[in-house]
Structures are given as structure tokens and as C-alpha cells.
Design a protein around this motif. Structure first.
Motif, mmCIF file in Angstrom:
data_model
loop_
_atom_site.group_PDB
_atom_site.id
_atom_site.type_symbol
_atom_site.label_atom_id
_atom_site.label_comp_id
_atom_site.label_asym_id
_atom_site.label_seq_id
_atom_site.Cartn_x
_atom_site.Cartn_y
_atom_site.Cartn_z
ATOM 1 N N GLU A 134 0.914 -1.207 -0.065
ATOM 2 C CA GLU A 134 0.010 0.238 -0.016
ATOM 3 C C GLU A 134 0.781 1.208 -0.183
ATOM 4 O O GLU A 134 0.246 2.444 -0.412
ATOM 5 N N PHE A 135 2.122 1.423 0.534
ATOM 6 C CA PHE A 135 2.889 2.357 0.529
ATOM 7 C C PHE A 135 4.219 2.181 -0.072
ATOM 8 O O PHE A 135 4.980 1.155 0.161
ATOM 9 N N ASP A 136 4.837 3.360 -0.457
ATOM 10 C CA ASP A 136 5.973 3.226 -0.972
ATOM 11 C C ASP A 136 6.999 4.567 -0.462
ATOM 12 O O ASP A 136 6.349 5.620 0.069
ATOM 13 N N GLY A 137 8.193 4.446 -0.664
ATOM 14 C CA GLY A 137 9.254 5.540 -0.327
ATOM 15 C C GLY A 137 8.993 6.107 1.124
ATOM 16 O O GLY A 137 8.694 5.486 2.255
ATOM 17 N N PRO A 138 9.037 7.346 1.408
ATOM 18 C CA PRO A 138 8.734 7.801 2.670
ATOM 19 C C PRO A 138 7.665 7.645 3.482
ATOM 20 O O PRO A 138 7.673 7.495 4.614
ATOM 21 N N ALA A 139 6.335 7.411 2.711
ATOM 22 C CA ALA A 139 5.260 7.138 3.310
ATOM 23 C C ALA A 139 5.118 5.510 3.928
ATOM 24 O O ALA A 139 4.576 5.164 4.962
ATOM 25 N N ARG A 140 6.045 4.826 3.134
ATOM 26 C CA ARG A 140 6.144 3.509 3.649
ATOM 27 C C ARG A 140 7.002 3.561 5.031
ATOM 28 O O ARG A 140 6.552 2.955 5.900
ATOM 29 N N THR A 141 8.029 4.230 5.128
ATOM 30 C CA THR A 141 8.908 4.326 6.342
ATOM 31 C C THR A 141 8.018 4.779 7.566
ATOM 32 O O THR A 141 7.859 4.526 8.607
ATOM 33 N N ARG A 142 7.080 5.894 7.235
ATOM 34 C CA ARG A 142 6.163 6.568 8.092
ATOM 35 C C ARG A 142 5.113 5.353 8.613
ATOM 36 O O ARG A 142 4.873 5.107 9.847
ATOM 37 N N ALA A 143 4.918 4.481 7.628
ATOM 38 C CA ALA A 143 3.544 3.631 7.948
ATOM 39 C C ALA A 143 4.208 2.352 9.141
ATOM 40 O O ALA A 143 3.725 2.083 9.992
ATOM 41 N N PHE A 144 5.658 2.160 8.556
ATOM 42 C CA PHE A 144 6.045 1.143 9.397
ATOM 43 C C PHE A 144 6.711 1.832 10.809
ATOM 44 O O PHE A 144 6.590 0.893 11.941
ATOM 45 N N SER A 145 6.902 2.818 10.736
ATOM 46 C CA SER A 145 7.105 3.612 12.037
ATOM 47 C C SER A 145 5.990 3.650 12.776
ATOM 48 O O SER A 145 6.087 3.460 14.281
ATOM 49 N N LEU A 146 4.976 3.876 12.331
ATOM 50 C CA LEU A 146 3.728 4.105 12.975
ATOM 51 C C LEU A 146 3.296 2.556 13.694
ATOM 52 O O LEU A 146 2.926 2.293 14.808
ATOM 53 N N LEU A 147 3.642 1.522 12.821
ATOM 54 C CA LEU A 147 3.315 0.009 13.303
ATOM 55 C C LEU A 147 4.399 -0.111 14.555
ATOM 56 O O LEU A 147 3.880 -0.656 15.559
ATOM 57 N N GLY A 148 5.778 0.349 14.356
ATOM 58 C CA GLY A 148 6.442 0.149 15.623
ATOM 59 C C GLY A 148 5.950 0.980 16.870
ATOM 60 O O GLY A 148 6.096 0.372 17.796
ATOM 61 N N THR A 149 5.641 2.090 16.382
ATOM 62 C CA THR A 149 4.818 2.705 17.584
ATOM 63 C C THR A 149 3.841 2.294 18.231
ATOM 64 O O THR A 149 3.731 2.141 19.668
ATOM 65 N N THR A 150 3.261 1.480 17.456
ATOM 66 C CA THR A 150 1.930 0.628 18.055
ATOM 67 C C THR A 150 2.297 -0.334 18.800
ATOM 68 O O THR A 150 1.914 -0.504 19.908
ATOM 69 N N PHE A 151 3.430 -1.243 18.381
ATOM 70 C CA PHE A 151 3.905 -1.953 19.170
ATOM 71 C C PHE A 151 4.594 -1.619 20.485
ATOM 72 O O PHE A 151 4.331 -1.954 21.644
ATOM 73 N N GLY A 152 4.962 -0.162 20.452
ATOM 74 C CA GLY A 152 5.508 0.595 21.587
ATOM 75 C C GLY A 152 4.423 0.947 22.673
ATOM 76 O O GLY A 152 4.532 0.703 23.930
#
Length: 525
Positions: A134-152
Motif C-alpha cells: 500500500e505504501f512506497d518511499g517515505p510514506a512506507r517508512t512512516r507507516a512502518f514507524s507507526l506500526l513500531g510505535t503501536t508495538f511501543g
């Protein structure tokens, strides 16, 4: 014209947001299932009994099953559809959470936790692969960072949430809370997701999956039982030797596959190797403490479950913020620099924590725990996105599977090794402190009670001032463990800097089997 453009983009944007929300909500279930049983271990021991080895498998069974199956789950997601595997995983996790809440004995509880780990692997492999589509480039980085934040967020509030549930409703309520979250994902998120798959996906590698899982099981069993039966006992040596033999068989099987479950050629590339080492480093400096500290807070320090959950917040709260900040910092700094810096900070926190005496309910440990959480959050927020950037987009499921396997397998091994080392250090300390023949003969039983958080029961076997002596022994053993963890974390920081530095990062990691860059491939619906 402007209005029309906004109208045509809105459904796609809304769809991506729903996918992200569904995967993040599912991701919230994982840390709750991970930290909750750690806080509940003393309560489970009081109700169901069991040895420290059996109690350890309440956590280890979930982690081991997740780590063993997630690679195969990524293959299934690429072949049969990311949405389908995500949905099946969430359904299985939701149902098993409800069943686990009513487990009548410890053996069945451990088995159900293993099945729950398999379902969780399907959910996360399918969900993460869907995000990569669903996401590419910086948007993908932000999406996975948000996933990591959710884990957090789950890590930050999981201990206190678990403590509250245990105090008011009992430890079984922890698993019922996972059922509630799973139902929300199934009703609100899954119906809005779109299906994608890899048209060139291979069949599941049954022999590879079987040998890898068996190798991990033998290794974990060998490490966990080593302090109990002796590292030179035939059973332990057979388990560790069998693990090496099965691992060699797995490598041989994968080398003969045209499209292997685990593409071993990827490990020739510094960037790929560095990505796989990051979760090992975070397991050593962070995940081990998530499991061992609550047991120590309750059994040694004398805190209640709620108080132990509150004491864990300084360690886990930074994980709700720092991973997202790491995604923003990655725009200006290389992942190698950020990851190495974070691990150095975490190692400094471990050394600080080792200098604070345990057994006195001191609030001074808050600051080193906060430092450890802040340092770990930097690589934690980067490694999920890095994991899917090392292969073409169509094979995101495989990339997610490889990374998640390394993460969970590494965590399982780190947990088992840390618990075994702590038990061995405790036994050694008891051997030096106790001289009465009757007490010396009881050292294995006393050490087992201490490992399970049952310090009062252990002290009762000594009588007199036994509790003070046991607290001192445990404090020395835990201090030595922290020093070992700090040294390993510094080694991880050096490896991250060398393997993920700008030169190595630009070298790429695509295999000859997948020559097309990730940006040229798109999902097939």
C-alpha cells in the motif's frame, strides 16, 4: 478541477488508512500477549503450579511458535493473498485467546500459547506484507514507524494493563482482552482491506519449515534445561547437537530449492545482514528485561502486580514515541548511525542499572530504565521498514517472514539464554553463600523457586534470615547478567554501524533471482 482531483484521491487514501489502522491494531495484540504473561507468571504459578521450565514456556511457547512459523506465513501470504492470511491469523488468534483464558492446567496453557503464536505469525506476516503493497518511499517508512510505535504503545501500557486485570479479574482476563481487540480488527478493519498476492510465489517449503522449527525447539529446550540437568548431561548435549544437525539439514534443503523459503544468498550483503542483527540486539537490551524484570519486581522486590506494571512504564513508555521519531530522523541520518547510537545509549542504561542495588524498592532504577527504552526505540522504529526494503516489492511477504523469524527466534533464544544464565549465576551464588549440608542439597530447588519469583517459598527452606541472603544472591546474579547484556548490546551497536553505514547501505541487497528493483514491481490483485 481541484475539487475533482481531491474526490478521486480520497477513496484510495481512505483505503490505505484503513489498512494501516487494521494492521496497527492487530500489532497491538502482540506486545500485550508478550508482556502480559510475564507479569502474570507469579499468579499463574500460584494457581496452576509448575516448575520454572514449564512456567518459562508460557512466554517461550508463543515466541518460539511465532518465530518458527512466520517465515512460512510470509510465503503463504505471497502465494494465497496477504488479506486472506491476515484474516485467518486474526481469527485464529482471537479464538485461541478465548480458549487460553480457560486453560485448566499449565501443560495445556503452554500448548495453547504455541498455537496462539502460529496464528499471530500469520496475522503479522500478512499485515506487514499488506502495508508494503500500500505504501512506497517515505510514506512506507512512516507507516512502518507507526506500526513500531503501536508495538511501543502495547509494550508501554501492557504491563500496567495486565497488572490491573490480574488484580481485579485474575490472570485469565489478560487473554480475554486479546479476544476483544481481535474482534474489533475483524469487524472494522478486515472488510475494508484489498487482496494482493505475488503471481510468482512458490509453494510452502514443508521440509524447510519442519527442520527449522525442530532446530529452534531443540536449541531452546537445550538452553532452558541446561542449568537444571547440567550442560554436560547426555540429554542437554543431545538437544544442542540435534539443533546443529537440523540447522545444517535446513541449510542444505534451502540451497537446493529453486525459490527457497529463506534465500541464503541474501546474507552475503552487509545491508541485509545488518537488518537481521538489529532485532537480536534489541532482544538483548530490551526484550529480556520485559520478561525478567516483572518477575523480579514481584518475587524479589515485593511489589504487587499493579505496582510491577507501573515500574515497567519507564522502560517501555519511550517505545510509544521514539520509534516514530526515528522514522523522521531517518530522512537526515543513515539507519546505521541512528541504530548504533541508540544501542550505545541502551548499553549505557544497562550499565547504570547494574550499579543500582536491588531488593530495596528504590525508584532510582527509573532513570536507567528510561534510558534503555529511549535507546532501544531508535533501531526499533527503523528495522521493520528496512526489512522490506531488501527485496523486490512482490516478495514483501518473504522479506517480512525472514525478518520476523530472525526477530522472534532471536528473542526466544535471548530469553532462554538470559534466564538460563541468571539461574546458573543464582545457583553459583547460593553455592558460595550456603555451607550447611541440608541447605546445599536444596540449592537446585531454592534457585528454581527464585527463578519463578517465589522468593518467600525459597526463603522458608532456609529459615531465619534466609530472605535477606537470597535477595543479596539474586541481586549479585542479576547485576552480572546486566553486565553481560551491556557488552552484547555494545557489540550489536558496532555491528549496526559497520553493516548499515552509508557505504554498506547503498550497496543494495537484491539477489540474482530477483534483479528488478523494488520500485518497479506492483501488487497483483
Amino acid at each position: 478541477m481541484e475539487t475533482t482531483a481531491k474526490t478521486t484521491r480520497h477513496p484510495e487514501t481512505a483505503g490505505k488508512t484503513v489498512v494501516l489502522a487494521a494492521v496497527c491494531l492487530a500489532g497491538l495484540m502482540m506486545p500485550l500477549s508478550f508482556t502480559g504473561p510475564a507479569v502474570a507468571t507469579p499468579a499463574i504459578a500460584r494457581e496452576l503450579g509448575g516448575s520454572p521450565v514449564a512456567l518459562a514456556w508460557v512466554v517461550n511457547a508463543f515466541v518460539l511458535a511465532f518465530g518458527s512459523f512466520v517465515l512460512a506465513a510470509g510465503t503463504l501470504a505471497d502465494r494465497y493473498g496477504r488479506k486472506r492470511i491476515f484474516r485467518l491469523g486474526v481469527q485464529g488468534f482471537t479464538l485461541l485467546s478465548a480458549v487460553t483464558a480457560f486453560a485448566p492446567d499449565l501443560i495445556l496453557l503452554d500448548l495453547l500459547r504455541g498455537a496462539q503464536g502460529v496464528a499471530a505469525a500469520m496475522a503479522m506476516a500478512g499485515g506487514a506484507a499488506s502495508l508494503a503493497q500500500e505504501f512506497d518511499g517515505p510514506a512506507r517508512t512512516r507507516a512502518f514507524s507507526l506500526l513500531g510505535t503501536t508495538f511501543g504503545v502495547g509494550l508501554a501500557f501492557g504491563p500496567i494493563w495486565s497488572g490491573l486485570l490480574i488484580e481485579h479479574f485474575g490472570w485469565r482476563a489478560i487473554f480475554l482482552s486479546g479476544t476483544g481487540i481481535g474482534l474489533l480488527v475483524l469487524l472494522a478493519g478486515v472488510p475494508r482491506m484489498r487482496e494482493t498476492r505475488d503471481p510468482n510465489a512458490r509453494r510452502i517449503d514443508g521440509w524447510g519449515t519442519s527442520t527449522f522449527t525442530a532446530a529452534l525447539c531443540c536449541l531452546i529446550f537445550g538452553i532452558v534445561t541446561g542449568p537444571q540437568y547440567g550442560w554436560t548431561s547426555p540429554a542437554v548435549l543431545a538437544l544442542l547437537g540435534g539443533s546443529l544437525a537440523l540447522l545444517a539439514a535446513f541449510v542444505a534443503i534451502e540451497r537446493r530449492q529453486a525459490r527457497p523459503m529463506l534465500d541464503l544468498s541474501l546474507f552475503r550483503y552487509p545491508r541485509f545482514l545488518g537488518v537481521q542483527l538489529l532485532p537480536l540486539a534489541t532482544a538483548v537490551c530490551f526484550v529480556v528485561l520485559l520478561i525478567l524484570l516483572p518477575i523480579g519486581f514481584i518475587g524479589v522486590e515485593g511489589y504487587s502486580e499493579v505496582q510491577a506494571g507501573l515500574m515497567m512504564i519507564p522502560l517501555s513508555l519511550p517505545m510509544a514515541v521514539v520509534p516514530f521519531l526515528a522514522g523522521l530522523l531517518a530522512r537526515r541520518y543513515s539507519p546505521g548511525i541512528l541504530s548504533a547510537a541508540g544501542l550505545v545509549v541502551a548499553a549505557a542504561g544497562l550499565l547504570w542499572l547494574a550499579a543500582i542495588p536491588l531488593g530495596h524498592q528504590s525508584t532510582a532504577i527509573v532513570w536507567p530504565m528510561l534510558l534503555i527504552g529511549m535507546g532501544t526505540g531508535l533501531p526499533w522504529g527503523l528495522m521493520d521498514d528496512l526489512s522490506v526494503s531488501v527485496v523486490p516489492k512482490e516478495r514483501a511477504g518473504m522479506a517480512t517472514g525472514i525478518f520476523s523469524t530472525m526477530r522472534l527466534a532471536g528473542e526466544a533464544v535471548a530469553l532462554a539464554a538470559a534466564a538460563a544464565l541468571l539461574l546458573a549465576l543464582t545457583q553459583s551464588g547460593l553455592a558460595h553463600a550456603l555451607h550447611e549440608p541440608r541447605a546445599v542439597a536444596a540449592i537446585p530447588a531454592i534457585a528454581n523457586d527464585m527463578a519463578a519469583g517465589a522468593l518467600e517459598h525459597a526463603a522458608a527452606q532456609l529459615g531465619g534470615d534466609g530472605r535477606a541472603l537470597l535477595v543479596a544472591v539474586y541481586a549479585d546474579a542479576f547485576r552480572a547478567l546486566l553486565l553481560v547484556l551491556a557488552a552484547l548490546t555494545l557489540a550489536g551497536a558496532l555491528a549496526a554501524w559497520l553493516l548499515l553505514r552509508p557505504g554498506a547501505y547503498r550497496a543494495g541487497a537484491l539477489t540474482q533471482r530477483d534483479p528488478a528493483p523494488a520500485s518497479t514491481g506492483g501488487p497483483t490483485t
